[in-house]
Design an enzyme around this catalytic site. Structure first.
Site, PDB file in Angstrom:
ATOM      1  N   ARG A  42       0.858  -1.187   0.000  1.00 24.18           N
ATOM      2  CA  ARG A  42       0.000   0.000   0.000  1.00 24.18           C
ATOM      3  C   ARG A  42       0.891   1.232   0.000  1.00 24.18           C
ATOM      4  O   ARG A  42       1.521   1.565   0.993  1.00 24.18           O
ATOM      5  CB  ARG A  42      -0.919  -0.029   1.225  1.00 24.18           C
ATOM      6  CG  ARG A  42      -1.609   1.301   1.478  1.00 24.18           C
ATOM      7  CD  ARG A  42      -2.744   1.181   2.479  1.00 24.18           C
ATOM      8  NE  ARG A  42      -2.359   0.602   3.748  1.00 24.18           N
ATOM      9  CZ  ARG A  42      -1.773   1.273   4.749  1.00 24.18           C
ATOM     10  NH1 ARG A  42      -1.443   2.536   4.593  1.00 24.18           N
ATOM     11  NH2 ARG A  42      -1.491   0.677   5.893  1.00 24.18           N
ATOM     12  N   HIS A  54      -3.781   4.124   4.746  1.00 26.16           N
ATOM     13  CA  HIS A  54      -4.867   3.140   4.802  1.00 26.16           C
ATOM     14  C   HIS A  54      -6.156   3.766   4.295  1.00 26.16           C
ATOM     15  O   HIS A  54      -6.845   3.206   3.450  1.00 26.16           O
ATOM     16  CB  HIS A  54      -5.044   2.646   6.235  1.00 26.16           C
ATOM     17  CG  HIS A  54      -6.229   1.767   6.435  1.00 26.16           C
ATOM     18  ND1 HIS A  54      -6.298   0.489   5.924  1.00 26.16           N
ATOM     19  CD2 HIS A  54      -7.395   1.987   7.076  1.00 26.16           C
ATOM     20  CE1 HIS A  54      -7.467  -0.040   6.242  1.00 26.16           C
ATOM     21  NE2 HIS A  54      -8.149   0.834   6.939  1.00 26.16           N
ATOM     22  N   TYR A  93       4.110   5.235  11.392  1.00 31.24           N
ATOM     23  CA  TYR A  93       4.447   3.836  11.666  1.00 31.24           C
ATOM     24  C   TYR A  93       5.312   3.169  10.599  1.00 31.24           C
ATOM     25  O   TYR A  93       5.648   1.992  10.727  1.00 31.24           O
ATOM     26  CB  TYR A  93       3.175   3.003  11.880  1.00 31.24           C
ATOM     27  CG  TYR A  93       2.149   3.078  10.758  1.00 31.24           C
ATOM     28  CD1 TYR A  93       2.257   2.275   9.622  1.00 31.24           C
ATOM     29  CD2 TYR A  93       1.058   3.932  10.848  1.00 31.24           C
ATOM     30  CE1 TYR A  93       1.323   2.328   8.600  1.00 31.24           C
ATOM     31  CE2 TYR A  93       0.104   3.995   9.837  1.00 31.24           C
ATOM     32  CZ  TYR A  93       0.246   3.198   8.724  1.00 31.24           C
ATOM     33  OH  TYR A  93      -0.681   3.258   7.716  1.00 31.24           O
TER      34      TYR A  93
END
Length: 404
Positions: free
Chosen positions: A297, A301, A310
């Site tokens: 990805r 998200h 993160y």
């Protein structure tokens, strides 16, 4: 392909790993150890070179997959490239619209175009597709107008299209539940004696849901004609894959008694070939298959997420080198299957699509505020009638206030 497994080892989850650089298809390992790469099915390298497999190749399974795209024409290759480019352009426009306050939320597919277009183009019109909420490329392949995908995210409808018109179910927000819907539908298809198949899409995060485990159980026991297509994009929001599983995701299939295959999710040819193979198995009465598309990805998200909290920039940079669109373009140019005129024309078409999407979204009418009371009960209900009347009075109070 039936999966053989040795003792489980904890896999290395590193998005910076060069997934698929080996061009192999051995899915018998338990996953990559530190300093090695995961083994997967790959037919087009990140450098844009076609992996050629001899008919007498040692890996007979890889040779079988390759046969499903052996006769692909230059026109079909250009079509796959066009699909990915236009899907990415639509996705970029939707992201921009959300940032400008036109959409409430958006789940980007950036980086996952090959997995979606390859698998989507493997389906037949009579197959039925159950998506999650990020399968914009699959929707494109099924003939769903991309602007119809945006109504739910703008808050003007609950879906935007008739699922039965394209055999493409509405987006599912409840994580993993669509796999149960797909399994039940596939069991019905089998009982009807049809030769169509069902495909269910979900991510690595959803693979940890109990609904998915139940789907695997029922589909195996009833030999349902369903393909489970897992897009492993490395992150379940901020949760890395290594925090969810001790073995590669495709190997979970062996515990339920059906094949599992890991494919290079940035290789549109491999995704097309493996999905064709899996769907053919389903149509022939050979039961379910789990396909793990190993991809990444590239964005957040959803637009409410901040991936910089993160994961590191160098991780994304490593995967940008394996970009699915650039990969196919390199091949098209090297093989003289596309000229500058083709790319220029596609760029014009891409910009026109972005403009149309923006115009359609901004022109979407507000929903009927009383529609929420419709179709709650087949024959009506006194309580719903009471609630409708209360809501009407509430709405009228605003008009009365304005008239004061």
């Amino acid at each position: 392909m039936t999966v053989d497994s040795s003792a489980a080892r904890k896999p290395r989850r590193s998005a910076a790993g060069k997934a698929g650089t080996t061009g192999t298809a051995s899915n018998t390992s338990t996953g990559a150890t530190k300093g090695t790469e995961p083994e997967l099915v790959q037919l087009l390298t990140p450098e844009g070179k076609r992996v050629r497999i001899a008919k007498n190749a040692k890996n007979a399974q890889l040779s079988e997959y390759a046969q499903y795209v052996a006769d692909i024409t230059p026109e079909e290759l250009r079509g796959l490239y066009r699909d990915m480019v236009l899907t990415r352009r639509f996705d970029a426009e939707a992201t921009a619209l959300q940032r400008q306050g036109e959409l409430g939320l958006w789940a980007s597919l950036l980086g996952q175009e090959a997995a979606q277009i390859g698998s989507g183009r493997a389906t037949r019109p009579d197959d039925y597709v159950f998506p999650t909420y990020r399968e914009h490329g699959v929707a494109w392949c099924r003939g769903v107008d991309p602007t119809n995908l945006l109504g739910m995210f703008r808050g003007v409808n609950h879906g935007g299209w008739d699922p039965n018109s394209n055999n493409f179910h509405l987006y599912t927000i409840v994580i993993g539940s669509q796999t149960l819907h797909a399994t039940g539908y596939a069991m019905g298809v089998a009982k009807d004696g049809a030769d169509s198949a069902v495909i269910a899409y979900f991510g690595d995060g959803a693979s940890s849901q109990g609904d998915v485990a139940e789907s695997f159980t029922f589909s195996a026991v009833y030999n349902a004609p369903v393909v489970f297509f897992c897009q492993n994009n490395q992150w379940a929001i901020s949760e890395p894959t290594e925090k969810q599983t001790r073995v590669p995701l495709y190997q979970r299939a062996q515990g339920y008694g059906f094949p599992g295959v890991r494919v290079d999710g940035n290789d549109v040819l491999a995704c097309l070939a493996v999905t064709r193979w899996a769907l053919e198995r389903a149509r022939n009465g050979e039961g379910p298959t789990l396909v793990e598309a190993y991809t990444y990805r590239m964005g957040a998200h959803t637009t409410s997420d901040d991936p910089t909290r993160y994961r590191h920039d160098d991780e994304r940079a490593a995967w940008e080198a394996k970009d699915p669109i650039l990969r196919l373009r390199r091949y098209l140019e090297a093989a003289n299957h596309a000229d500058e005129g083709f790319f220029a024309e596609l760029e014009t078409e891409s910009e026109a699509l972005g403009k149309r999407v923006r115009e359609v979204v901004r022109a979407m009418p507000d929903p009927d505020t009383f529609a929420i009371f419709e179709n709650v009960y087949a024959d009506g209900h006194a309580l719903v009638d009471e609630e409708r009347a209360q809501f009407a009075a509430y709405q009228a109070s605003f008009a009365d206030a304005e008239g004061v």
